[in-house]
Every structure is written in structure tokens, then in C-alpha cells.
Design a protein around this motif. Structure first.
Motif, PDB file in Angstrom:
ATOM      1  N   PRO B  59      -2.574   4.712  -3.972  1.00 25.55           N
ATOM      2  CA  PRO B  59      -1.645   4.954  -2.864  1.00 25.55           C
ATOM      3  C   PRO B  59      -1.459   3.737  -1.970  1.00 25.55           C
ATOM      4  CG  PRO B  59      -3.168   6.793  -3.090  1.00 25.55           C
ATOM      5  CD  PRO B  59      -3.637   5.723  -4.042  1.00 25.55           C
ATOM      6  N   ARG B  60      -2.535   2.965  -1.795  1.00 25.48           N
ATOM      7  CA  ARG B  60      -2.418   1.802  -0.891  1.00 25.48           C
ATOM      8  C   ARG B  60      -1.572   0.687  -1.487  1.00 25.48           C
ATOM      9  NH1 ARG B  60      -8.580   1.150   0.622  1.00 25.48           N
ATOM     10  NH2 ARG B  60      -8.619   2.045  -1.465  1.00 25.48           N
ATOM     11  N   ALA B  61      -1.516   0.644  -2.834  1.00 25.42           N
ATOM     12  CA  ALA B  61      -0.639  -0.343  -3.458  1.00 25.42           C
ATOM     13  C   ALA B  61       0.830   0.064  -3.299  1.00 25.42           C
ATOM     14  CB  ALA B  61      -0.982  -0.495  -4.937  1.00 25.42           C
ATOM     15  N   MET B  62       1.040   1.365  -3.110  1.00 24.62           N
ATOM     16  CA  MET B  62       2.404   1.855  -2.945  1.00 24.62           C
ATOM     17  C   MET B  62       2.862   1.678  -1.494  1.00 24.62           C
ATOM     18  SD  MET B  62       3.578   3.053  -5.870  1.00 24.62           S
ATOM     19  CE  MET B  62       2.705   1.853  -6.849  1.00 24.62           C
ATOM     20  N   VAL B  63       2.010   2.150  -0.572  1.00 24.47           N
ATOM     21  CA  VAL B  63       2.346   2.092   0.855  1.00 24.47           C
ATOM     22  C   VAL B  63       1.115   1.602   1.600  1.00 24.47           C
ATOM     23  CG1 VAL B  63       2.965   3.452   2.885  1.00 24.47           C
ATOM     24  CG2 VAL B  63       4.042   3.964   0.695  1.00 24.47           C
ATOM     25  N   ALA B  64       1.227   0.465   2.273  1.00 23.63           N
ATOM     26  CA  ALA B  64       0.065  -0.137   2.936  1.00 23.63           C
ATOM     27  C   ALA B  64      -0.408   0.700   4.129  1.00 23.63           C
ATOM     28  CB  ALA B  64       0.412  -1.557   3.387  1.00 23.63           C
ATOM     29  N   ASP B  65       0.519   1.312   4.849  1.00 23.25           N
ATOM     30  CA  ASP B  65       0.189   2.054   6.061  1.00 23.25           C
ATOM     31  C   ASP B  65      -0.565   3.340   5.717  1.00 23.25           C
ATOM     32  OD1 ASP B  65       0.094   3.454   8.404  1.00 23.25           O
ATOM     33  OD2 ASP B  65       2.268   3.542   8.714  1.00 23.25           O
ATOM     34  N   ARG B  66      -1.882   3.338   5.941  1.00 22.57           N
ATOM     35  CA  ARG B  66      -2.700   4.484   5.510  1.00 22.57           C
ATOM     36  C   ARG B  66      -2.443   5.738   6.329  1.00 22.57           C
ATOM     37  NH1 ARG B  66      -8.690   2.440   4.071  1.00 22.57           N
ATOM     38  NH2 ARG B  66      -8.891   4.641   3.521  1.00 22.57           N
ATOM     39  N   LYS B  67      -1.985   5.564   7.555  1.00 22.26           N
ATOM     40  CA  LYS B  67      -1.669   6.740   8.369  1.00 22.26           C
ATOM     41  C   LYS B  67      -0.567   7.574   7.714  1.00 22.26           C
ATOM     42  CE  LYS B  67      -1.023   4.295  11.979  1.00 22.26           C
ATOM     43  NZ  LYS B  67      -0.617   3.675  13.225  1.00 22.26           N
ATOM     44  N   LEU B  68       0.319   6.866   7.047  1.00 19.70           N
ATOM     45  CA  LEU B  68       1.443   7.537   6.405  1.00 19.70           C
ATOM     46  C   LEU B  68       0.994   8.399   5.221  1.00 19.70           C
ATOM     47  CD1 LEU B  68       4.472   7.737   6.764  1.00 19.70           C
ATOM     48  CD2 LEU B  68       4.744   5.691   5.363  1.00 19.70           C
ATOM     49  N   HIS B  69      -0.130   8.031   4.606  1.00 17.03           N
ATOM     50  CA  HIS B  69      -0.597   8.775   3.436  1.00 17.03           C
ATOM     51  C   HIS B  69      -0.863  10.235   3.761  1.00 17.03           C
ATOM     52  CE1 HIS B  69      -2.112   4.784   1.469  1.00 17.03           C
ATOM     53  NE2 HIS B  69      -0.816   4.823   1.661  1.00 17.03           N
ATOM     54  N   LYS B  70      -1.208  10.527   5.009  1.00 20.51           N
ATOM     55  CA  LYS B  70      -1.503  11.908   5.395  1.00 20.51           C
ATOM     56  C   LYS B  70      -0.235  12.724   5.606  1.00 20.51           C
ATOM     57  CE  LYS B  70      -5.842  10.730   7.615  1.00 20.51           C
ATOM     58  NZ  LYS B  70      -6.241   9.921   8.762  1.00 20.51           N
ATOM     59  N   LEU B  71       0.889  12.039   5.721  1.00 19.13           N
ATOM     60  CA  LEU B  71       2.137  12.724   6.070  1.00 19.13           C
ATOM     61  C   LEU B  71       3.065  12.933   4.881  1.00 19.13           C
ATOM     62  CD1 LEU B  71       2.968  10.827   9.387  1.00 19.13           C
ATOM     63  CD2 LEU B  71       1.940  13.084   9.140  1.00 19.13           C
ATOM     64  N   VAL B  72       2.715  12.324   3.747  1.00 19.07           N
ATOM     65  CA  VAL B  72       3.626  12.411   2.599  1.00 19.07           C
ATOM     66  C   VAL B  72       2.827  12.713   1.323  1.00 19.07           C
ATOM     67  CG1 VAL B  72       5.267  10.793   3.646  1.00 19.07           C
ATOM     68  CG2 VAL B  72       3.519   9.933   2.073  1.00 19.07           C
ATOM     69  N   ARG B  73       3.553  12.909   0.228  1.00 16.39           N
ATOM     70  CA  ARG B  73       2.926  13.182  -1.056  1.00 16.39           C
ATOM     71  C   ARG B  73       3.184  12.041  -2.041  1.00 16.39           C
ATOM     72  NH1 ARG B  73       1.201  18.607  -1.334  1.00 16.39           N
ATOM     73  NH2 ARG B  73       2.030  19.885   0.366  1.00 16.39           N
ATOM     74  N   THR B  75       5.008  11.731  -4.651  1.00 17.08           N
ATOM     75  CA  THR B  75       6.415  11.430  -4.958  1.00 17.08           C
ATOM     76  C   THR B  75       7.048  10.560  -3.864  1.00 17.08           C
ATOM     77  OG1 THR B  75       8.594  12.380  -5.443  1.00 17.08           O
ATOM     78  CG2 THR B  75       7.215  13.630  -3.916  1.00 17.08           C
ATOM     79  N   ASP B  76       6.632  10.810  -2.614  1.00 16.91           N
ATOM     80  CA  ASP B  76       7.185  10.021  -1.507  1.00 16.91           C
ATOM     81  C   ASP B  76       6.635   8.598  -1.530  1.00 16.91           C
ATOM     82  OD1 ASP B  76       8.460  12.377  -0.576  1.00 16.91           O
ATOM     83  OD2 ASP B  76       6.576  12.995   0.365  1.00 16.91           O
ATOM     84  N   LEU B  77       5.362   8.465  -1.897  1.00 16.58           N
ATOM     85  CA  LEU B  77       4.758   7.128  -1.940  1.00 16.58           C
ATOM     86  C   LEU B  77       5.496   6.213  -2.917  1.00 16.58           C
ATOM     87  CD1 LEU B  77       0.969   8.110  -1.851  1.00 16.58           C
ATOM     88  CD2 LEU B  77       2.257   6.992  -0.015  1.00 16.58           C
ATOM     89  N   VAL B  78       5.831   6.741  -4.103  1.00 14.98           N
ATOM     90  CA  VAL B  78       6.518   5.877  -5.069  1.00 14.98           C
ATOM     91  C   VAL B  78       7.928   5.554  -4.583  1.00 14.98           C
ATOM     92  CG1 VAL B  78       5.113   6.564  -7.042  1.00 14.98           C
ATOM     93  CG2 VAL B  78       7.222   7.812  -6.578  1.00 14.98           C
ATOM     94  N   GLY B  79       8.571   6.529  -3.958  1.00 17.98           N
ATOM     95  CA  GLY B  79       9.915   6.291  -3.419  1.00 17.98           C
ATOM     96  C   GLY B  79       9.896   5.236  -2.328  1.00 17.98           C
ATOM     97  N   LEU B  80       8.910   5.335  -1.436  1.00 15.90           N
ATOM     98  CA  LEU B  80       8.815   4.362  -0.346  1.00 15.90           C
ATOM     99  C   LEU B  80       8.501   2.972  -0.891  1.00 15.90           C
ATOM    100  CD1 LEU B  80       6.924   6.622   2.206  1.00 15.90           C
ATOM    101  CD2 LEU B  80       9.234   5.676   2.484  1.00 15.90           C
ATOM    102  N   TYR B  81       7.691   2.932  -1.954  1.00 13.75           N
ATOM    103  CA  TYR B  81       7.367   1.637  -2.569  1.00 13.75           C
ATOM    104  C   TYR B  81       8.634   0.963  -3.120  1.00 13.75           C
ATOM    105  CZ  TYR B  81       5.975  -1.745  -6.071  1.00 13.75           C
ATOM    106  OH  TYR B  81       5.885  -2.889  -6.810  1.00 13.75           O
ATOM    107  N   ALA B  82       9.373   1.689  -3.946  1.00 13.08           N
ATOM    108  CA  ALA B  82      10.562   1.091  -4.573  1.00 13.08           C
ATOM    109  C   ALA B  82      11.577   0.681  -3.509  1.00 13.08           C
ATOM    110  CB  ALA B  82      11.187   2.078  -5.560  1.00 13.08           C
ATOM    111  N   ALA B  83      11.759   1.536  -2.512  1.00 17.46           N
ATOM    112  CA  ALA B  83      12.718   1.224  -1.452  1.00 17.46           C
ATOM    113  C   ALA B  83      12.296  -0.029  -0.697  1.00 17.46           C
ATOM    114  CB  ALA B  83      12.834   2.407  -0.498  1.00 17.46           C
ATOM    115  N   GLY B  84      10.998  -0.136  -0.424  1.00 19.82           N
ATOM    116  CA  GLY B  84      10.491  -1.293   0.306  1.00 19.82           C
ATOM    117  C   GLY B  84      10.747  -2.590  -0.437  1.00 19.82           C
ATOM    118  N   ARG B  85      10.512  -2.560  -1.771  1.00 22.07           N
ATOM    119  CA  ARG B  85      10.741  -3.785  -2.559  1.00 22.07           C
ATOM    120  C   ARG B  85      12.223  -4.164  -2.517  1.00 22.07           C
ATOM    121  NH1 ARG B  85       6.338  -2.648  -2.281  1.00 22.07           N
ATOM    122  NH2 ARG B  85       6.766  -3.800  -0.396  1.00 22.07           N
TER     123      ARG B  85
END
Lengths: 442, 424
Positions: B59-73, B75-85
Motif C-alpha cells: 500500500p505504501r508503494a501505491m500511496v505514500a500518505d499512510r493516513k489515507l490508507h485508513k480511509l480507502v480500500r 481499489t482506491d489505492l491503485v487508482g490513486l497511484y495511477a492518477a498520481g503518476r
């Protein structure tokens, strides 16, 4: 070589059919009467035993029996919200007096705001008892679990299920989409449909929203967020948008649908026109997932865009159907936004939240309230903002308290703001203001 | 006033085959399928075993902000990763942040986000299993003990539009937006809606995203029981094809008007030429044998772009490997392209069917392939279905007929979408 949509005059869009299934009525006439009288649809939850929940009240659709749906084979593929959708869509199609034919089916679209994908609670309960009795799923037991092997449970739970049912029921073969931006879904579906007709992709669209979250998981999800009014002893007073004592929203359920048609073709066939769907505004607050920006940033842009898109000024709007959820945060943010957009006109423009009577229909809310805005023009009346006793001084709006108002409305505006920050705003215009002719059909 | 030309200035993708567009293309060109035994649960007693999981999911490779990990699932982590790139590569946020506050605010209001999302999983509701156990299945106890047992953020973590909301917050994008939950066409529809919004002047730039992680026991079991899952290998257009396989992932593209891209000299990855949508309307799972829906979607896209079938350099088919979908798709290609279609390929054999992410990830990979002037082969193809004789698919790479790719995408409810993109 890209075709240039800007080079041709913009197509206008007429609302020619409407349908409603709401907690205050299973059709348009009954719902409309209740909205004018401010008759609440709230009561103690009857759909399941909610006696242990912190909120035990909701606005349920009552005595619903899918009276219009002819193709009963479809019903086994439906959950409760899909049945509302089929009924409201059938009403809208009959009202419009037109249906897709094999010749023009590809020029018909379907745009819906659908609720969150879930399995019905009874199915979840059964899977728990069989395959997760200890609290965690046993994947090997899942192989022989009844709901997990029933294709109908799968079909009913799919996010595209409602879209599939509607396009099949009515034989719609053009552009089709299902959107979900929480409480903004229904408004965004109408906006999407408007744009699809303007872009020339389709000539007619069945558009609307449907939802039903009055289940242990749905109510539970909102209870966990402390989002619902806990006024269990006074359910009909629980939803009181803009009242100083409001304490959360009232969950409703239902569906609202419209038939939208390219204006000239609607006139050419002598269709009765409720209103022009004249403008759409769509913004993202990008503030917090559930919180509304206190200064109204986000909703402000959506309302301004909708006005500009409709070619309207603040002075043209006579009624705003507010998002008005009856939460302190939304109502204050929305009030600030309305004042920022409408300035001194704010004191003149009538505002009410029909969530005061119907509750919050979540993914259906924007579509149902869009229908209310078309009806307000057609019937020359403004629904009441029920339960407004002690006005919140921070919600300084011309609220329609106590009794409905009558009058010739030129333009109306509907706000829908969702968890996640999506803001949808749509504007309706009186038919006479488009081409000088009344909306009566011929 | 001429309609603006719409260009692509950023792309991002993650799936079993890699976490960068070029890496995914390299895996595909190497003929390597990333579909492997599922690691998320013990399936030794199961009748189906493989999918395209993102290996060593972090999860941390997908989204660095660990606080966000508690708020999403997931599927959201991969979406946020691709969008960020995609956003970072496009340079739009850097451009906005260099502007004075007033202009920056307008820039944000003119920047949209449109997402295709799966809409939810069955296992989201499993979070209520411990509560059901504690309540012994009785509803009053379920209600009373709710807040003691279930994460208060349950509903927020489950919102289908989480990627939309969180991209907006993280990057301060505030313009036109949508979250499309129309099954497999969602991701490609997000690109199409972004394209349309830009053409009609509703925004100057739009981030389009598609994301889904459908690899969960109950979902796979339904597809298996419906006969949609291949026994071992996804073989599109093969005589012995016997179904599809799931993959998880996300794709994202930044689309802009040419004027917006030129205002900072952005690197252009491609141009969007046209799009089409068509629905067959026969129910959730039914598809027509004659390819009516995909044929109309492709014809509409060509018409929209003002080009002919002969101008298309390659077709990136849906190619999900099921008997009926592939057959009707070939029928549609024949209807639109007659006896002379350009090289045809598809990517699902390499990383699985990404459902809502499929069409957009396949567009990202198509752009990379066009840049390399190659039509990747279908490495799992053993024997072309004799019914498809003459279909220009191949085991190895082919040469595109032009710099234009047609991406076709199909989903439940008989929905079809087609997109035409051109390499720079």
C-alpha cells in the motif's frame, strides 16, 4: 478532422416525461401534493427490526407493488431500488408518450445515478451464517454457500444492474451510463444526459436516479458516521433543514426519472413540455470527503456554471430546491454559497428543501429534486420547507416555511452535493421563455 | 471557432505486468503473461486458481500518505497511484502552483477529474461479519453493538467515488467531474467523457482514471459458475478459448486542450481523435452474436474522428477470451473493416481482465505501443479459431498500418465503447 460541436447552434433539451416513487407517494401526483402540504414520509423503520440502532426512523416507500411493470420476468433480477427505478421510468415513458422503436433505438440514451453496489442484507446474513459463522469468511465453505452460488444474487448486486434492466425494458440502444457520486449522483445523471443530447450523441434520454439504503448495513453505515437525526420519537420532525435545532439527515429511498428530448423534435411531435433542462453545473469541492466547505467554495462554482450554461442571470431564478440535508454543516455551507452567487437577489428567491418531507434519497435525490424543479414551473407552485420553526440565523435565506407558495416561475435551480465533494447543479426554464409557446402538448 | 484538438500529456498504469506503462508494454512484447496463482486466499480446494494480481502489493508503494490508507480500500489505492503518476508526468499541478493565487484558482476550477470505478466488491460488507457473529445474527444486538465492532469509517472507505474525491483533495482539482460505475466500460468511458468535456469547453484539462481490484473470492466464484473463467489460460480468438481471467489494476491519462498543453510546452503522448458508444440492451450478461453494439461503437468513433477504416493502424480488441464475446467482436470488426482490417491485438491475456480499469489501461499500453511502432502479439494464441480466418492476429509482433489505434471495450448491460488515439 474533429467534428466541431461549437460550430452548430446548441441543441436545447425538453423535459417531456416525469416519474416518481418517493416516501411520500408512489407517483407524481401523490408526491407533489405531499410536497406542497409538507406531509412527511418519515416513520419508525418497518423494513427490518431497527430497535437496537441509534437511529430507528427513515422515510420508506410505502405499499409499493410495481403496478406498471408489465415484464414481470425482469423482477427476479431486481433489488428494491431497481424496482423503484423500473416503476418511475415506466411512469416517465408513459407520461412522455413515446418509446424507442427498432428504427430509433440507437438514438436513445440512458443515464442513471445508481446506489452503491451491495448484496441484499438477507443474502449477506445467510452467507455469514453458513460460511462465516465465526466472524471470518471460510473460503472453502463459500463454494457451497447458497447466495455465493446464486447468479441472481450476483446480477442484482452489480453496479450496472439498474442500467441493464432499464435499457432492456425499454429497448434503449444508444449511449448508456451509470454514475455514482454519492448524494450528487442523480443530478449528475441528468447533467450527463443533457450533455449527451447537446453533443448530438443521442436525441432522447431516459435519465434518473434510484436508491434504497434502508437496511441494517445502510442505516448502520450512516449511524457509524453520526450522520442521521436520532429523533426517534418524533420521526416526522426529524428532517428540518435550515432549522437551528436540526441534528442530522433522515434517510429516504425511491427513484425519479425524466424523459429528455431534443427540443425541436419534442415540439415537432406535439409533446407536452414541463420545462427546458437549460443548464448544468458540476464542480468538485476538494475540501474534505464528508465536510462541506464553510464558505461554500465548490457549490458556488457549480451554481455559477449552471447559470452561465443556461444563459441565465441571478435575477432570472425564482426558486431553489436546496440540497438542504438538515445537517448543520451542509445547510450553513449551502446558505453561504447561495448568498455568494445570488447576492441581493437571495432575499427574493424562494428556497426550500424537499428533504424536509421525503428525507434524503441519496443517489436518487438529485433526480427526484430535478423533477420537483420541473414540476414547480409546470404547476406554478413551490413546495414547502417543512419543520422550519426556529430559523438558523446563519441560514439567511427566503425559506418557504409553513405553507407552499403559488406563482409563475421563470427558472428553477436544484442543488445536489455529495460525499466525496461532487457538486451538481441543474437549471430548469419555463417553456414560454424558450420559444414563446406554452408547454401544453398538441 | 474551431473545435480544440485534444491531446494526452500524462499517463500512468499499474497491473500485474508492471507499475509503469513502458514496463507493462515490455512484459507484453516479451510474451510473458503475469497471470499467476492467487495469493490473497488459500484456493487449494477451489476449482479456479489464477488471476493477475499485483505482486507483493505494498500500500505504501501505491500511496505514500499512510493516513489515507485508513480511509480507502485496495481499489482506491491503485487508482490513486495511477492518477498520481499521470498528473506528475503531465506537469499540470506544477504549472498551476507557479501561478499567482487568482489565476491558480481559475486553473483549478478549469481542471476536471473523471473516474471509472468498479462500484464496489462483495467483501466490503464482510466487515459486518464479526458484528453478526457477536450479535448472534439478531438485529437488535447488531444495532446496539454496531459502533463497538465496526470501523466508524466503514461507509467512507466503501464509497465508489473515493478516487475522485481524494484526487481532488490531494491535487486541488475542482472542475467538472464524474464517477462512472458502468462495469467494464467505466474506465474507457471516463476517457471519452473527458474528451467530450474538453471539446465542448467545460474544462481545459481533465484527469481520467479507471481502477478496479476484482480479485475476491465471491466475485470470482460467480464468474466461474457463470462459465466465464478460463480453466488455465486466457487465449483470445483461439479455437480452444474457454473464458477470461481477472486482473487488478488502474490506469490514468491527463487530457488537455492543445492550447493548455502548449502553454507550458508539455510533452504530448498522443491525440484523441474520436469516440463512440453503443448499447445492445438485452440485459446484464447477454450479448448479440452479430456484434451490433461494438460495430456501432467503432463506426461512430470513425465518423466522429472523420477518418475511414483504412486509416486505422491497429485495433486493440476487448479480447476477453470468452467464446461469445470474442466471436461477436470479430463479427463487428468484419462489419466495420470488411476484408481488410489492420493488425488486431489485445492485452488481457497478459495481465487479465481489469474490469473498470481495462479500457483505460489498454489505452495507456496502446499509446506506448504506437510510440514504438509495434502491434504486440498475443502470446497465448495457439490456433486461431477457424471461424476467424483472415483476422490479422498474431503470436508475435506486427507492424501498425498507421499511427492510429482503435481501442474497443465492452461491459455488462451490453455496453460498448470505442476510442481512437493517434501517436505524436
Amino acid at each position: 478532422m474533429i467534428r466541431n460541436p461549437a460550430s452548430t447552434p446548441r441543441r436545447r433539451v425538453a423535459v417531456t416525461g416525469i416519474g416518481l416513487v418517493t416516501p411520500v407517494g408512489n407517483d407524481v401526483a401523490t408526491t407533489w401534493e405531499a410536497l406542497l402540504e409538507g406531509r412527511s414520509g418519515a416513520d419508525t423503520i418497518s423494513l427490518f427490526d431497527a430497535s437496537g440502532f441509534s437511529t430507528r426512523i427513515a422515510a420508506e416507500v410505502k405499499k409499493f407493488a410495481n403496478v406498471l411493470v408489465v415484464d414481470r420476468r425482469l423482477l427476479k433480477f431486481t433489488n428494491r431500488s431497481h424496482r423503484f427505478a423500473l416503476e418511475a421510468a415506466e411512469q416517465a415513458m408513459r407520461d412522455a408518450g413515446i418509446r424507442p422503436t427498432p428504427d430509433d433505438a440507437h438514438r436513445w440514451g440512458c443515464a442513471v445515478g445508481a446506489g452503491m453496489m451491495t448484496a441484499d442484507f438477507d443474502d449477506l446474513h445467510e452467507t455469514h451464517a453458513y460460511a462465516a459463522a465465526a466472524g471470518e469468511l471460510d473460503v472453502d465453505l463459500l463454494l457451497s454457500d447458497r447466495p455465493a452460488n446464486d447468479p441472481l444474487v450476483f446480477c442484482r448486486g452489480q453496479s450496472a444492474a439498474g442500467l441493464a434492466l432499464l435499457t432492456r425494458r425499454f429497448g434503449i440502444h444508444g449511449y448508456a451510463t451509470s454514475v455514482h457520486t454519492a448524494c450528487a449522483s442523480g443530478g449528475q445523471a441528468l447533467g450527463t444526459a443533457l450533455k449527451a443530447i447537446r453533443r448530438g450523441r443521442v436525441d432522447r434520454v431516459l435519465a434518473g436516479g434510484f436508491d434504497s439504503m434502508i437496511s441494517p448495513v445502510g442505516i448502520g453505515g450512516f449511524c457509524l458516521l453520526s450522520a442521521l437525526s436520532p429523533d426517534n420519537d418524533t420521526p416526522q420532525r426529524a428532517s428540518r433543514p435550515f432549522d437551528a435545532t436540526r441534528n442530522g439527515f433522515l434517510l429516504g429511498e425511491g427513484a425519479g426519472f425524466v424523459v429528455l428530448e431534443e427540443w425541436e423534435s419534442a415540439r415537432a411531435r406535439g409533446a407536452r413540455i414541463y420545462a427546458e433542462l437549460a443548464g448544468d453545473g458540476n464542480s468538485l469541492s476538494s475540501y474534505r470527503i464528508t465536510d462541506s466547505p464553510p464558505d461554500g467554495d465548490g457549490p458556488i462554482q457549480a451554481m455559477r456554471q449552471a447559470l452561465a450554461d443556461a444563459g441565465a442571470a441571478a435575477a432570472d431564478i425564482d426558486y431553489i430546491n436546496a440540497h438542504g440535508t438538515s445537517t448543520g454543516m451542509n445547510d450553513r455551507s449551502e446558505s453561504a454559497a447561495i448568498r455568494a452567487v445570488f447576492g441581493t437577489e437571495t432575499d427574493r428567491i424562494a428556497v426550500s428543501s424537499t428533504k424536509s418531507t421525503m428525507g434524503h434519497l441519496i443517489a436518487a435525490a438529485g433526480a427526484v429534486e430535478g423533477v420537483v424543479c420541473a414540476l414547480a414551473i409546470d404547476r406554478g407552485a413551490i413546495p414547502v420547507n417543512a419543520n422550519l420553526v426556529e430559523r438558523d440565523p446563519e441560514c439567511n435565506l427566503n425559506l418557504v416555511a409553513d405553507v407552499s407558495r403559488r406563482g409563475r416561475l421563470r427558472m428553477t435551480l436544484s442543488n445536489s452535493f455529495g460525499f466525496g465533494g461532487s457538486n451538481s447543479c441543474i437549471v430548469m426554464r419555463r417553456p414560454e421563455a424558450v420559444d414563446g409557446r406554452s408547454g401544453a402538448g398538441s | 471557432m474551431a473545435a480544440p484538438s485534444i491531446v494526452i500529456t500524462g499517463s500512468g498504469a499499474v497491473c500485474a505486468a508492471g507499475a509503469q506503462p513502458d514496463d507493462i508494454l515490455s512484459m507484453v512484447l516479451a510474451g510473458q503473461s503475469a497471470i499467476a496463482p492467487i495469493t490473497q486466499w488459500d484456493h487449494s480446494q477451489w476449482p479456479t486458481h489464477v488471476a493477475g494480481e499485483i505482486a507483493d502489493f505494498d500500500p505504501r508503494a501505491m500511496v505514500a500518505d499512510r493516513k489515507l490508507h485508513k480511509l480507502v480500500r485496495r481499489t482506491d489505492l491503485v487508482g490513486l497511484y495511477a492518477a498520481g503518476r499521470a498528473i506528475e508526468r503531465s506537469g499540470i499541478v506544477a504549472q498551476r502552483d507557479a501561478l499567482p493565487p487568482g489565476k491558480a484558482a481559475v486553473y483549478s476550477d478549469r481542471s476536471g477529474v473523471i473516474v471509472g470505478s468498479g462500484g464496489g466488491n462483495f467483501e466490503n460488507q464482510y466487515d459486518f461479519f464479526p458484528l453478526l457473529t457477536q450479535a448472534r445474527g439478531e438485529l437488535p444486538a447488531f444495532g446496539r453493538e454496531l459502533t463497538d465492532v465496526v470501523n466508524p469509517m466503514w461507509l467512507l472507505r466503501t464509497l465508489p467515488n473515493n478516487v475522485l474525491g481524494h484526487i481532488g483533495i490531494k491535487y486541488g482539482l475542482k472542475g467538472t467531474n464524474a464517477c462512472i460505475t458502468s462495469h467494464s466500460v467505466g474506465g474507457l468511458l471516463a476517457v471519452i467523457e473527458a474528451f467530450e468535456a474538453l471539446r465542448s469547453g467545460e474544462a481545459d484539462r481533465v484527469v481520467a482514471v479507471g481502477h478496479e481490484t476484482p480479485i475476491e473470492p465471491q466475485m470470482i466464484l460467480y464468474y466461474y459458475r457463470l462459465g466465464l473463467i478460463a480453466a488455465d489460460t486466457l487465449r483470445p480468438f483461439d479455437a480452444a478459448r474457454d473464458g477470461s481471467q481477472f486482473g487488478e489494476g488502474a490506469g490514468a491519462l491527463v487530457l488537455e486542450t492543445e492550447a493548455s498543453a502548449q502553454s507550458r510546452g508539455a510533452r504530448v503522448l498522443g491525440t484523441v481523435l474520436g469516440s463512440g458508444n453503443a448499447t445492445e440492451g438485452h440485459g446484464l450478461l447477454a450479448i448479440r452474436d452479430d456484434g451490433d453494439g461494438p460495430a456501432r461503437a467503432m463506426a461512430q468513433a470513425l465518423d466522429d474522428a472523420g477518418i475511414g477504416p483504412a486509416d486505422v493502424g491497429m485495433i486493440v480488441a476487448h479480447g476477453n477470451g470468452t467464446r461469445t464475446s470474442d466471436a461477436s467482436e470479430v463479427a463487428a470488426i468484419r462489419t466495420v473493416f470488411g476484408g481488410n482490417p489492420p493488425p488486431v491485438t489485445g492485452f488481457k491475456w497478459a495481465f487479465g481482465h481489469l474490469i473498470a480499469a481495462a479500457g483505460i489501461v489498454e489505452t495507456v499500453v496502446s499509446l506506448a505501443a504506437l510510440k514504438s511502432r509495434v502491434v504486440p502479439g498475443i502470446a497465448t494464441l495457439r490456433e486461431l479459431d477457424p471461424e476467424f480466418a483472415g483476422l490479422p492476429v498474431a503470436l508475435g509482433p506486427q507492424t501498425p498500418r498507421s499511427d492510429i489505434a482503435l481501442v474497443l471495450c465492452r461491459g455488462f448491460a451490453g455496453t460498448n465503447a470505442a476510442l481512437l488515439v493517434r501517436a505524436p
